[in-house]
Design an enzyme around this catalytic site. Structure first.
Site, PDB file in Angstrom:
ATOM      1  N   LYS A 180       0.927  -1.126  -0.059  1.00 32.03           N
ATOM      2  CA  LYS A 180       0.023   0.004  -0.125  1.00 32.03           C
ATOM      3  C   LYS A 180       0.787   1.189   0.096  1.00 32.03           C
ATOM      4  O   LYS A 180       0.303   2.290  -0.537  1.00 32.03           O
ATOM      5  CB  LYS A 180      -0.934   0.010   1.284  1.00 32.03           C
ATOM      6  CG  LYS A 180      -1.995  -1.098   1.147  1.00 32.03           C
ATOM      7  CD  LYS A 180      -3.066  -0.806   2.075  1.00 32.03           C
ATOM      8  CE  LYS A 180      -4.219  -1.803   2.106  1.00 32.03           C
ATOM      9  NZ  LYS A 180      -5.262  -1.513   3.142  1.00 32.03           N
ATOM     10  N   ASP A 186     -10.006   3.164   2.244  1.00 30.61           N
ATOM     11  CA  ASP A 186     -10.226   2.525   3.317  1.00 30.61           C
ATOM     12  C   ASP A 186     -10.594   3.225   4.412  1.00 30.61           C
ATOM     13  O   ASP A 186     -11.788   3.242   4.938  1.00 30.61           O
ATOM     14  CB  ASP A 186      -8.610   1.802   3.808  1.00 30.61           C
ATOM     15  CG  ASP A 186      -8.134   0.791   2.931  1.00 30.61           C
ATOM     16  OD1 ASP A 186      -9.090   0.055   2.602  1.00 30.61           O
ATOM     17  OD2 ASP A 186      -6.977   0.688   2.649  1.00 30.61           O
TER      18      ASP A 186
END
Ligand code: ATR
Length: 279
Positions: free
Chosen positions: A66, A102
């Site tokens: 990420k 997220d």
């Protein structure tokens, strides 16, 4: 031509994202496929080049890529930049743009459990990558007070210091978090405490919990962590991590297709995969 989407990570075999997105493509009549790709750390750069060369329309990014993927992309959305992590990539006319869904996914999931969440005083437990996304997304959404309790206080202090959005925050140690707990109407658990093998543990005592509070845990396996069980015993509302997972996927799907999908259907799909039921 059929469009290709996917998720890159390592490990990736148990990802529920392919089932969730392929079901949505079918539901909305979109000619596309979503595949899991195991990409080891050393192959990340080659994988991104390959996905671009193949004309992939978009993909998700999970552990451990990420952060490392960010310099390999053409553009980064400002919130993803502030969070320092990308979980969604969109191919925009041949250029890869990185987003983070997220944190915003967590916030979107909150709306269904606490419509007044912006007015609530919040306490985040943890200051790792997940907490960072949630803290910054909540601050951006307009939550006025977000305090943080983390084992390593310096990490929480760093997070507060680097926040580009207007928000009031205090960094607490465990004793103070437990003492002041009654002040919070929103408590968000972001550490790994509660997952296997720590299923019988909670990061803090809920003795002073307000019955008006919502306790949210981003863990979804198990569906009911120790802290959520304790919260329910104390008469508070609870939310598990299914919502964050589903809404990060829904926001990614919306970025790729322009359609905000049926999240209830997504939840049922995920629960079927986990083999359980939630409240
Ligand atoms: P993620 O991306 O899932 O947030 P991470 O960045 O490694 O993962 O962050 C893990 C978080 O869980 C941190 O807040 C960590 O606390 P520290 O900053 O003190 O390391 C917290 N955490 C993990 N295991 C813990 C434990 N046994 N006790 C207390 N906190 C723990």
């Amino acid at each position: 031509m059929k469009k290709m989407f996917g998720v890159i990570g390592d490990p990736i075999a148990h990802s529920m994202s392919p089932a969730m997105h392929n079901d949505l493509f079918e539901l909305y009549g979109i000619d596309a496929s979503y595949l899991p790709f195991r990409v080891i750390k050393d192959d990340l750069e080659d994988a991104v080049k390959g996905l671009k060369a193949l004309g992939t329309s978009g993909f998700n990014v999970t552990i451990p890529h990420k952060t490392k993927i960010m310099p390999l992309l053409d553009k980064i959305d400002p919130l993803a930049e502030a969070i320092g992590a990308v979980n969604t990539v969109k191919n925009e006319n041949g250029l890869f743009t990185g987003y983070n869904t997220d944190g915003p996914g967590f916030v979107k999931g909150l709306e269904g459990h606490a419509a007044d969440f912006k007015e609530r005083s919040a306490l985040i437990i943890g200051a790792g990558g997940a907490a960072r996304g949630i803290y910054l997304s909540m601050a951006k959404a307009g939550v006025k007070r977000i305090d943080i309790f983390n084992r390593t206080m310096e990490k929480a202090e760093e997070l507060v210091k680097t926040c580009p959005y207007e928000v009031k925050s205090r960094v607490l140690n465990r004793a103070n978090a437990e003492r002041l707990l009654g002040e919070y109407q929103l408590i968000i658990q972001t550490t790994s405490i509660g997952m296997v093998p720590e299923v019988d543990f909670s990061p803090l005592s809920l003795e002073n919990l307000s019955t008006k509070a919502l306790v949210s845990d981003i863990i979804y396996n198990p569906l009911k962590t120790k802290i959520l069980k304790d919260a329910a015993i104390n008469g508070a509302a609870t939310q598990n991590g299914i919502d964050m997972f589903v809404y990060q996927g829904a926001l990614a799907f919306e970025k790729w297709t322009g359609i905000f999908p049926d999240t209830q259907r997504m939840k049922e799909n995920v629960l079927r995969h986990l083999g359980g039921y939630t409240c």
